[in-house]
Design a protein around this motif. Sequence first.
Motif, PDB file in Angstrom:
ATOM      1  N   ILE A  19       0.704  -1.080  -0.003  1.00 40.77           N
ATOM      2  CA  ILE A  19      -0.239  -0.039  -0.191  1.00 40.77           C
ATOM      3  C   ILE A  19       0.976   1.114  -0.372  1.00 40.77           C
ATOM      4  O   ILE A  19       0.296   2.238  -0.537  1.00 40.77           O
ATOM      5  N   THR A  20       1.543   1.169   0.803  1.00 38.02           N
ATOM      6  CA  THR A  20       2.503   2.266   0.746  1.00 38.02           C
ATOM      7  C   THR A  20       3.416   2.686  -0.681  1.00 38.02           C
ATOM      8  O   THR A  20       2.987   3.456  -1.362  1.00 38.02           O
ATOM      9  N   GLU A  21       3.820   1.802  -1.416  1.00 34.43           N
ATOM     10  CA  GLU A  21       4.510   1.805  -2.704  1.00 34.43           C
ATOM     11  C   GLU A  21       3.558   2.438  -3.587  1.00 34.43           C
ATOM     12  O   GLU A  21       3.447   3.187  -4.619  1.00 34.43           O
ATOM     13  N   LEU A  22       2.206   1.843  -3.433  1.00 31.50           N
ATOM     14  CA  LEU A  22       1.165   2.158  -4.083  1.00 31.50           C
ATOM     15  C   LEU A  22       0.851   3.360  -4.025  1.00 31.50           C
ATOM     16  O   LEU A  22       0.399   3.742  -5.243  1.00 31.50           O
ATOM     17  N   SER A  23       0.769   3.949  -3.186  1.00 30.11           N
ATOM     18  CA  SER A  23       0.875   5.742  -2.147  1.00 30.11           C
ATOM     19  C   SER A  23       1.910   6.516  -2.610  1.00 30.11           C
ATOM     20  O   SER A  23       1.405   7.494  -3.316  1.00 30.11           O
ATOM     21  N   GLU A  24       2.750   6.415  -2.623  1.00 31.19           N
ATOM     22  CA  GLU A  24       3.758   7.219  -3.412  1.00 31.19           C
ATOM     23  C   GLU A  24       3.561   7.296  -5.145  1.00 31.19           C
ATOM     24  O   GLU A  24       4.075   8.544  -5.327  1.00 31.19           O
ATOM     25  N   LEU A  25       3.125   5.824  -5.661  1.00 30.73           N
ATOM     26  CA  LEU A  25       2.588   6.568  -6.862  1.00 30.73           C
ATOM     27  C   LEU A  25       2.327   7.181  -7.373  1.00 30.73           C
ATOM     28  O   LEU A  25       1.975   8.496  -7.745  1.00 30.73           O
ATOM     29  N   VAL A  26       0.767   7.316  -6.805  1.00 31.93           N
ATOM     30  CA  VAL A  26      -0.698   8.381  -6.053  1.00 31.93           C
ATOM     31  C   VAL A  26      -0.251  10.091  -5.691  1.00 31.93           C
ATOM     32  O   VAL A  26      -0.063  10.473  -6.663  1.00 31.93           O
ATOM     33  N   GLU A  27       0.490   9.396  -5.340  1.00 31.39           N
ATOM     34  CA  GLU A  27       1.530  10.824  -4.345  1.00 31.39           C
ATOM     35  C   GLU A  27       1.587  11.878  -5.456  1.00 31.39           C
ATOM     36  O   GLU A  27       1.578  12.945  -5.374  1.00 31.39           O
ATOM     37  N   ARG A  28       2.504  11.118  -6.274  1.00 34.66           N
ATOM     38  CA  ARG A  28       4.120  11.948  -7.214  1.00 34.66           C
ATOM     39  C   ARG A  28       2.632  12.434  -8.172  1.00 34.66           C
ATOM     40  O   ARG A  28       3.145  13.758  -8.882  1.00 34.66           O
TER      41      ARG A  28
END
Length: 98
Positions: free
Chosen positions: A87-96
Amino acid sequence: MKHFEEIIKEKTPTLVAFAHAGKQDVADVKSLTDELRKKYAGKANIVEFDNSFNNYINHDFRITAYPCYILFKEGQELMRESGKKTITELSELVERAL
């Protein structure tokens, strides 16, 4: 419900989780996308897509590994990740893209 092509063309970032029932555990992808939908409600679109019934999507987006996560904004592919993600890795994608 909007069509796939309409959703990825929105100004709002859209993370699409491409899954394939025969290739990996779809339940894991669904769990991640459900959590991301809650986290980014009103900020980003989070969609899961089962490619086992849509071969044209595989071809059009050159999806060769599952799960595959593609982040779109205004119809443009911003980034792509394949394989099991947290979930952290995918959240980082969205945050960018926000």
